[in-house]
Design a protein around this motif. Structure first.
Motif, short mmCIF file in Angstrom:
data_model
loop_
_atom_site.label_atom_id
_atom_site.label_comp_id
_atom_site.label_asym_id
_atom_site.label_seq_id
_atom_site.Cartn_x
_atom_site.Cartn_y
_atom_site.Cartn_z
N ALA A 87 -9.19 2.26 -19.15
CA ALA A 87 -9.64 1.69 -17.87
C ALA A 87 -8.52 0.94 -17.18
O ALA A 87 -8.37 1.00 -15.95
N LYS A 88 -7.71 0.24 -17.96
CA LYS A 88 -6.62 -0.55 -17.36
C LYS A 88 -5.53 0.34 -16.78
O LYS A 88 -4.77 -0.10 -15.92
N THR A 89 -5.43 1.59 -17.24
CA THR A 89 -4.38 2.48 -16.75
C THR A 89 -4.79 3.24 -15.49
O THR A 89 -3.93 3.83 -14.83
N VAL A 90 -6.08 3.25 -15.14
CA VAL A 90 -6.55 4.01 -13.98
C VAL A 90 -7.15 3.11 -12.91
O VAL A 90 -7.96 3.54 -12.10
N ALA A 125 0.83 -1.21 0.00
CA ALA A 125 0.00 0.00 0.00
C ALA A 125 0.86 1.25 0.00
O ALA A 125 0.56 2.24 -0.68
N ALA A 126 1.97 1.23 0.77
CA ALA A 126 2.86 2.39 0.80
C ALA A 126 3.60 2.57 -0.53
O ALA A 126 3.88 3.70 -0.95
N ALA A 127 3.88 1.46 -1.20
CA ALA A 127 4.62 1.54 -2.47
C ALA A 127 3.77 2.13 -3.59
O ALA A 127 4.28 2.84 -4.46
N VAL A 128 2.46 1.83 -3.58
CA VAL A 128 1.60 2.30 -4.67
C VAL A 128 0.86 3.59 -4.31
O VAL A 128 0.12 4.12 -5.14
N ALA A 129 1.03 4.09 -3.10
CA ALA A 129 0.32 5.30 -2.66
C ALA A 129 0.64 6.47 -3.57
O ALA A 129 1.77 6.59 -4.06
N PRO A 130 -0.33 7.37 -3.83
CA PRO A 130 -1.70 7.41 -3.30
C PRO A 130 -2.71 6.63 -4.13
O PRO A 130 -3.91 6.84 -4.01
N ARG A 131 -2.25 5.71 -4.99
CA ARG A 131 -3.18 4.88 -5.74
C ARG A 131 -3.86 3.87 -4.83
O ARG A 131 -3.28 3.46 -3.81
N PRO A 132 -5.08 3.43 -5.15
CA PRO A 132 -5.72 2.39 -4.35
C PRO A 132 -4.95 1.08 -4.45
O PRO A 132 -4.31 0.80 -5.47
N VAL A 133 -5.04 0.28 -3.42
CA VAL A 133 -4.32 -0.99 -3.41
C VAL A 133 -4.96 -1.96 -4.40
O VAL A 133 -4.28 -2.69 -5.12
N ASP A 134 -6.30 -1.98 -4.44
CA ASP A 134 -7.03 -2.92 -5.29
C ASP A 134 -7.61 -2.20 -6.51
O ASP A 134 -7.83 -0.99 -6.49
N LYS A 135 -7.90 -2.97 -7.55
CA LYS A 135 -8.59 -2.44 -8.71
C LYS A 135 -10.09 -2.36 -8.43
O LYS A 135 -10.62 -3.14 -7.63
N LEU A 136 -10.75 -1.42 -9.10
CA LEU A 136 -12.20 -1.33 -8.97
C LEU A 136 -12.83 -2.48 -9.73
O LEU A 136 -12.53 -2.71 -10.90
N ARG A 137 -13.72 -3.20 -9.06
CA ARG A 137 -14.37 -4.38 -9.66
C ARG A 137 -15.89 -4.23 -9.56
O ARG A 137 -16.40 -3.53 -8.68
N PRO A 138 -16.63 -4.91 -10.44
CA PRO A 138 -18.09 -4.75 -10.46
C PRO A 138 -18.77 -5.56 -9.36
O PRO A 138 -18.15 -6.42 -8.72
N VAL A 139 -20.05 -5.29 -9.19
CA VAL A 139 -20.88 -6.07 -8.27
C VAL A 139 -21.71 -7.01 -9.13
O VAL A 139 -22.46 -6.58 -10.01
N VAL A 140 -21.56 -8.32 -8.91
CA VAL A 140 -22.25 -9.32 -9.70
C VAL A 140 -23.01 -10.27 -8.78
O VAL A 140 -22.76 -10.30 -7.56
#
Length: 201
Positions: free
Chosen positions: A89-92, A42-57
């Protein structure tokens, strides 16, 4: 001598089973090392989110389709409806699943709203450390105040409080058993009644 009508003793205790036992005495230490690894990532990728945004299925099959969970990725239809290209989408930090299909309008609209909400809160940093913001990049004051968000894939649980209704209203509507029997008889007699009308003609 063995007495009574029991099974003949035939136990096989010749394996050196104590040599094959595996113990997990390092479980507390592994738990700590996993937690530290998550914090380091989390510290290495900050301030990016740790996880990717995923849909609700919804879970597959009739047994589990009442449950909702986090899916693999957004469909191309959902991305197109939200105005996001597949490559962008894959870049953000948005997960893409080209194989999933939308079979429900309500689920598609919910995921499109999820994408639009993420897109409205998205802060895109300029590439490189000294480059000026380009098209689509956030302003310097926005990047300076950006913070890392955790738990972007948390699904809000719906309110499970049951709704109560008066029994008298249901009784006034009539007997449920009687209406079921009438409907069943009507469905059963469709063919014979049609045949009788054909015979009269």
């Amino acid at each position: 001598m063995v007495k009574h009508n029991n099974i003949v003793p035939n136990a096989h205790f010749h394996k050196d089973w104590q040599r094959r036992v595996k113990c997990f005495f390092d479980q507390p230490a592994k738990k700590k090392s996993r937690r530290l690894a998550r914090a380091a990532k989390a510290a290495a990728v900050a301030p990016r989110p740790v996880d990717k945004l995923r849909p609700v299925v919804r879970c597959p099959t009739i047994r589990y389709n009442r449950k909702v969970r986090v899916g693999r990725g957004f469909t191309l239809e959902e991305l197109s409806a939200a105005g996001i290209s597949r490559k962008y989408a894959k870049t953000v930090g948005i997960a893409v699943d080209a194989r999933r299909r939308n079979r429900s309008v309500a689920a598609k609209q919910a995921n499109v709203a999820r994408l639009q909400d993420y897109k409205a809160r998205l802060v895109v940093f300029p590439r490189g450390s000294n480059q000026k913001p380009r098209g689509g990049d956030a302003a310097p004051e926005d990047t300076a105040s950006a913070t890392q968000i955790s738990g972007i894939n948390t699904i809000a649980k719906p309110d499970a409080t049951p709704e109560f209704a008066s029994i008298e209203e249901a009784r006034a509507a009539g007997s449920a058993y009687k209406s079921l029997r009438i409907n069943r008889a009507e469905a059963k007699l469709v063919g014979p009644r049609w045949k009788a009308t054909q015979a009269d003609d």
